[in-house]
Design an enzyme around this catalytic site. Structure first.
Site: not given
Length: 226
Positions: A68, A70, A81, A191
């Site tokens: 998703d 930020y 990222f 992750h």
């Protein structure tokens, strides 16, 4: 009638069938309605397809799958990222840099979190969901983006060979479950979030493994330094 999408030409050609499907028309109408109602949506419109515009279809060498965008002001710019320059790198990205320091000889921790240089070298930095309402994580989940990005991954899987798919966390692993491992190299692991990184992300060496595979297959390795 197909929706007019501002996306790099090779991707527009590769995904032309998706843009005219009912789900994508509904998705487009939903995002437009969010703006119409005065909602703040991230990333800004010009960055929604940033990953595709930076990395044309035939230039993709590596795919990193996020979840998703930020949802804070000034962060998201269409690359998973990654955050725009001037924004403090979030914890997961800090952990990515930490692993790079340990994995890639000479890598120096950068003073920003903008991964544009990776995209320019052939790393498709794609989130499963491409938009989000401000301060409301996962607010655009289930609106059609997942179907669209599934189609993107399937297209790369079917029409390209020798790609590296990097899947961090269960969400990304599920997203990449249908990748043909006879044609492509899949690196799946934990992750990099603070809650999970110590359970397998640190020490995974996905960055050096990526470059080893690319070099072995006659492709230019990635310069991870940003």
């Amino acid at each position: 009638m197909a929706v007019n999408v501002k996306i790099e030409e090779s991707w527009k050609k590769a995904l032309v069938d998706e843009f005219s499907k009912p789900y994508f028309v509904q998705l487009t109408n939903f995002v437009k309605q969010e703006y119409k109602e005065g909602k703040t949506v991230y990333p800004p419109g010009k960055f929604i397809f940033n990953a595709f515009n930076l990395t044309p279809f035939d230039k993709v060498k590596v795919v990193i799958i996020g979840q998703d965008p930020y949802h804070g002001h000034g962060q998201a710019h269409g690359l998973c990222f990654s955050v725009q320059k001037g924004i403090v790198p979030p914890p997961s990205l800090k952990n990515v840099f930490k692993e790079l320091v340990d994995d890639i000889p000479g890598f120096q921790k950068p003073n920003h979190g903008d991964l544009t240089k990776w995209g320019e070298q052939g790393i498709l930095l794609i989130n499963a969901i491409l938009t989000v309402r401000a301060k409301s994580p996962a607010s655009h989940r289930g609106k059609g983006w997942e179907q669209f990005t599934d189609a993107v991954i399937q297209k790369l899987n079917d029409e390209r060979e020798g790609l590296v798919f990097i899947l961090w966390g269960n969400f990304a692993k599920k997203k990449g479950a249908k990748i043909d491992t006879n044609k492509h190299y899949v690196l799946a692991g934990t992750h990099p979030s603070p809650m999970a990184a110590r359970y397998g992300f640190f020490g995974c060496k996905h960055f050096s493994k990526t470059n080893e595979y690319l070099t072995k297959n006659g492709k230019e390795p990635i310069d991870w330094q940003i």
